[in-house]
Design a protein around this motif. Structure first.
Motif, PDB file in Angstrom:
ATOM      1  N   PHE A  45     -16.970   6.599  -8.128  1.00 19.41           N
ATOM      2  CA  PHE A  45     -16.338   7.707  -8.863  1.00 19.41           C
ATOM      3  C   PHE A  45     -16.191   8.988  -8.051  1.00 19.41           C
ATOM      4  CE2 PHE A  45     -18.169   5.212 -12.474  1.00 19.41           C
ATOM      5  CZ  PHE A  45     -16.970   4.917 -13.097  1.00 19.41           C
ATOM      6  N   TRP A  46     -16.639   8.989  -6.796  1.00 23.97           N
ATOM      7  CA  TRP A  46     -16.611  10.205  -5.982  1.00 23.97           C
ATOM      8  C   TRP A  46     -15.195  10.762  -5.851  1.00 23.97           C
ATOM      9  CZ3 TRP A  46     -15.646  10.362  -0.253  1.00 23.97           C
ATOM     10  CH2 TRP A  46     -15.853  11.655   0.271  1.00 23.97           C
ATOM     11  N   GLU A  47     -15.070  12.075  -6.061  1.00 21.69           N
ATOM     12  CA  GLU A  47     -13.789  12.760  -5.943  1.00 21.69           C
ATOM     13  C   GLU A  47     -13.825  13.663  -4.717  1.00 21.69           C
ATOM     14  OE1 GLU A  47     -12.121  14.386  -9.520  1.00 21.69           O
ATOM     15  OE2 GLU A  47     -13.033  12.812 -10.758  1.00 21.69           O
ATOM     16  N   PRO A  48     -13.277  13.179  -3.598  1.00 16.03           N
ATOM     17  CA  PRO A  48     -13.367  13.935  -2.346  1.00 16.03           C
ATOM     18  C   PRO A  48     -12.409  15.114  -2.244  1.00 16.03           C
ATOM     19  CG  PRO A  48     -12.250  11.855  -1.970  1.00 16.03           C
ATOM     20  CD  PRO A  48     -12.697  11.856  -3.398  1.00 16.03           C
ATOM     21  N   ALA A  49     -11.525  15.294  -3.214  1.00 13.60           N
ATOM     22  CA  ALA A  49     -10.576  16.406  -3.198  1.00 13.60           C
ATOM     23  C   ALA A  49     -10.351  16.868  -4.639  1.00 13.60           C
ATOM     24  CB  ALA A  49      -9.252  15.953  -2.579  1.00 13.60           C
ATOM     25  N   PRO A  50      -9.935  18.113  -4.819  1.00 15.81           N
ATOM     26  CA  PRO A  50      -9.669  18.590  -6.179  1.00 15.81           C
ATOM     27  C   PRO A  50      -8.512  17.822  -6.818  1.00 15.81           C
ATOM     28  CG  PRO A  50      -9.739  20.424  -4.605  1.00 15.81           C
ATOM     29  CD  PRO A  50      -9.766  19.153  -3.804  1.00 15.81           C
ATOM     30  N   GLY A  51      -8.605  17.619  -8.123  1.00 18.86           N
ATOM     31  CA  GLY A  51      -7.509  17.010  -8.875  1.00 18.86           C
ATOM     32  C   GLY A  51      -7.312  15.529  -8.643  1.00 18.86           C
ATOM     33  N   CYS A  52      -8.346  14.815  -8.226  1.00 20.22           N
ATOM     34  CA  CYS A  52      -8.216  13.372  -7.978  1.00 20.22           C
ATOM     35  C   CYS A  52      -7.833  12.620  -9.242  1.00 20.22           C
ATOM     36  CB  CYS A  52      -9.554  12.802  -7.494  1.00 20.22           C
ATOM     37  SG  CYS A  52      -9.949  13.146  -5.788  1.00 20.22           S
ATOM     38  N   TRP A  53      -7.125  11.525  -9.043  1.00 19.97           N
ATOM     39  CA  TRP A  53      -6.968  10.537 -10.096  1.00 19.97           C
ATOM     40  C   TRP A  53      -8.087   9.522  -9.939  1.00 19.97           C
ATOM     41  CZ3 TRP A  53      -1.056   9.116 -10.211  1.00 19.97           C
ATOM     42  CH2 TRP A  53      -0.368  10.131 -10.888  1.00 19.97           C
ATOM     43  N   SER A  54      -8.575   9.025 -11.086  1.00 19.93           N
ATOM     44  CA  SER A  54      -9.690   8.101 -11.046  1.00 19.93           C
ATOM     45  C   SER A  54      -9.629   7.169 -12.244  1.00 19.93           C
ATOM     46  CB  SER A  54     -11.016   8.883 -11.049  1.00 19.93           C
ATOM     47  OG  SER A  54     -12.101   8.015 -10.759  1.00 19.93           O
ATOM     48  N   VAL A  55     -10.674   6.394 -12.421  1.00 19.20           N
ATOM     49  CA  VAL A  55     -10.952   5.650 -13.640  1.00 19.20           C
ATOM     50  C   VAL A  55     -11.989   6.498 -14.368  1.00 19.20           C
ATOM     51  CG1 VAL A  55     -12.014   3.557 -14.570  1.00 19.20           C
ATOM     52  CG2 VAL A  55     -10.436   3.400 -12.641  1.00 19.20           C
ATOM     53  N   ARG A  56     -11.714   6.812 -15.644  1.00 19.68           N
ATOM     54  CA  ARG A  56     -12.572   7.751 -16.377  1.00 19.68           C
ATOM     55  C   ARG A  56     -12.851   7.245 -17.790  1.00 19.68           C
ATOM     56  NH1 ARG A  56     -12.088  12.267 -13.355  1.00 19.68           N
ATOM     57  NH2 ARG A  56     -10.169  12.512 -12.174  1.00 19.68           N
ATOM     58  N   PRO A  57     -13.932   7.758 -18.388  1.00 22.83           N
ATOM     59  CA  PRO A  57     -14.148   7.429 -19.800  1.00 22.83           C
ATOM     60  C   PRO A  57     -12.946   7.877 -20.641  1.00 22.83           C
ATOM     61  CG  PRO A  57     -16.129   8.407 -18.852  1.00 22.83           C
ATOM     62  CD  PRO A  57     -15.030   8.545 -17.824  1.00 22.83           C
TER      63      PRO A  57
ATOM     64  N   ALA B 124     -13.086   1.141 -22.749  1.00 20.26           N
ATOM     65  CA  ALA B 124     -13.736   2.451 -22.752  1.00 20.26           C
ATOM     66  C   ALA B 124     -13.310   3.313 -21.566  1.00 20.26           C
ATOM     67  CB  ALA B 124     -15.251   2.264 -22.741  1.00 20.26           C
ATOM     68  N   MET B 125     -12.777   2.682 -20.504  1.00 22.04           N
ATOM     69  CA  MET B 125     -12.364   3.395 -19.298  1.00 22.04           C
ATOM     70  C   MET B 125     -10.844   3.329 -19.163  1.00 22.04           C
ATOM     71  SD  MET B 125     -15.374   4.262 -18.229  1.00 22.04           S
ATOM     72  CE  MET B 125     -15.211   4.856 -16.543  1.00 22.04           C
ATOM     73  N   THR B 126     -10.269   4.406 -18.625  1.00 21.71           N
ATOM     74  CA  THR B 126      -8.823   4.440 -18.423  1.00 21.71           C
ATOM     75  C   THR B 126      -8.502   4.864 -16.992  1.00 21.71           C
ATOM     76  OG1 THR B 126      -8.647   6.725 -19.214  1.00 21.71           O
ATOM     77  CG2 THR B 126      -8.335   4.957 -20.844  1.00 21.71           C
ATOM     78  N   LEU B 127      -7.296   4.523 -16.568  1.00 18.19           N
ATOM     79  CA  LEU B 127      -6.785   4.828 -15.235  1.00 18.19           C
ATOM     80  C   LEU B 127      -5.809   5.994 -15.339  1.00 18.19           C
ATOM     81  CD1 LEU B 127      -6.673   3.402 -12.257  1.00 18.19           C
ATOM     82  CD2 LEU B 127      -4.427   2.652 -13.048  1.00 18.19           C
TER      83      LEU B 127
ATOM     84  N   PRO C 284      -1.252  13.059 -16.750  1.00 15.72           N
ATOM     85  CA  PRO C 284      -0.317  12.965 -17.871  1.00 15.72           C
ATOM     86  C   PRO C 284      -0.506  11.723 -18.741  1.00 15.72           C
ATOM     87  CG  PRO C 284       0.828  13.685 -15.901  1.00 15.72           C
ATOM     88  CD  PRO C 284      -0.572  13.321 -15.477  1.00 15.72           C
ATOM     89  N   ALA C 285      -1.024  10.644 -18.166  1.00 16.74           N
ATOM     90  CA  ALA C 285      -1.271   9.432 -18.961  1.00 16.74           C
ATOM     91  C   ALA C 285      -2.564   8.788 -18.485  1.00 16.74           C
ATOM     92  CB  ALA C 285      -0.108   8.451 -18.814  1.00 16.74           C
ATOM     93  N   GLN C 286      -3.239   8.133 -19.419  1.00 17.20           N
ATOM     94  CA  GLN C 286      -4.435   7.361 -19.117  1.00 17.20           C
ATOM     95  C   GLN C 286      -4.207   5.972 -19.683  1.00 17.20           C
ATOM     96  OE1 GLN C 286      -5.172  10.602 -20.905  1.00 17.20           O
ATOM     97  NE2 GLN C 286      -4.844  11.355 -18.837  1.00 17.20           N
ATOM     98  N   LEU C 287      -4.207   4.973 -18.809  1.00 18.48           N
ATOM     99  CA  LEU C 287      -3.906   3.607 -19.223  1.00 18.48           C
ATOM    100  C   LEU C 287      -5.162   2.753 -19.212  1.00 18.48           C
ATOM    101  CD1 LEU C 287      -0.626   3.003 -17.183  1.00 18.48           C
ATOM    102  CD2 LEU C 287      -0.879   3.964 -19.478  1.00 18.48           C
ATOM    103  N   GLY C 288      -5.224   1.798 -20.126  1.00 17.22           N
ATOM    104  CA  GLY C 288      -6.340   0.873 -20.214  1.00 17.22           C
ATOM    105  C   GLY C 288      -6.684   0.609 -21.664  1.00 17.22           C
ATOM    106  N   SER C 289      -7.267  -0.550 -21.916  1.00 17.37           N
ATOM    107  CA  SER C 289      -7.548  -0.931 -23.300  1.00 17.37           C
ATOM    108  C   SER C 289      -9.009  -0.759 -23.688  1.00 17.37           C
ATOM    109  CB  SER C 289      -7.144  -2.393 -23.522  1.00 17.37           C
ATOM    110  OG  SER C 289      -7.936  -3.247 -22.722  1.00 17.37           O
TER     111      SER C 289
END
Length: 196
Positions: A35-47, A61-64, A54-59
């Motif tokens: 989950f490490w974010e080496p730069a500001p504003g990273c995209w990740s997989v998150r709760p 507890a976690m979304t992309l 703008p969008a979080q995809l996934g079915s």
């Protein structure tokens, strides 16, 4: 040399990289690295519900994190995001389209909440892909990709195999590099000394 068919050569290109350069380097991946974010504003997989993209995809507890169209330049992505892309977009979607895996896509996939679970997903999709390519034999490699590959439908499956090889080698090398960067930016100095 008669056993060196194109199918064998295509599989060995990927499996050689997987077994000699890649998979061992992913062993021991920690959740902190994942989950490490080496730069500001990273995209990740998150709760679910915590992403700022703008969008979080996934079915599950976690979304992309995603956006369509992607911003220019696109945000930097974490190891979790890159593994999610490889597991779903590179492998699982193709395994479903060509090798009998249950249908999935970025919206319906359940992203891993831990590094260990992500690596288990990666291993499973990789094994399905490699077995699927082997099942094509020589004649299957010449068959058109079909509608699942959109504008590339008429290309032979061999072209898709080459593309997936490139994608896996490229993106998983990025994951290894991010692990190296995490190690070298989070290394603790020894007691009474400097980091060497």
């Amino acid at each position: 040399m008669t056993d060196q068919t194109w199918n064998v050569l295509l599989r060995e290109q990927l499996s050689w990289h997987w077994t000699r350069q890649l998979r061992d380097r992913l062993d021991g991946l920690t959740d902190e690295e994942y989950f490490w974010e080496p730069a500001p504003g990273c995209w990740s997989v998150r709760p679910r519900g915590t992403g700022a993209a703008p969008a979080q995809l996934g079915s599950g507890a976690m979304t992309l994190d995603v956006a369509r169209p992607a911003p220019d330049p696109p945000p930097f992505t974490t190891i979790a995001w890159r593994l999610g892309h490889v597991i779903v977009g590179v492998l699982a979607v193709r395994n479903a389209a060509h090798f009998g895996r249950a249908p999935t896509d970025y919206r319906s996939f359940e992203y891993a909440p831990t590094a260990a679970e992500a690596l288990a997903q990666l291993d499973a999709e990789y094994a399905t892909w490699l077995a699927g390519v082997e099942s094509l034999g020589e004649t299957g490699l010449a068959r058109p990709c079909g509608a699942a590959e959109g504008p590339y439908a008429e290309l032979p499956l061999a072209a898709l195999v080459l593309h997936i090889n490139r994608e896996l080698i490229h993106h998983l090398a990025e994951v290894c590099l991010l692990r190296d960067l995490h190690l070298h930016t989070h290394r603790q100095p020894p007691a009474g000394g400097e980091v060497r």
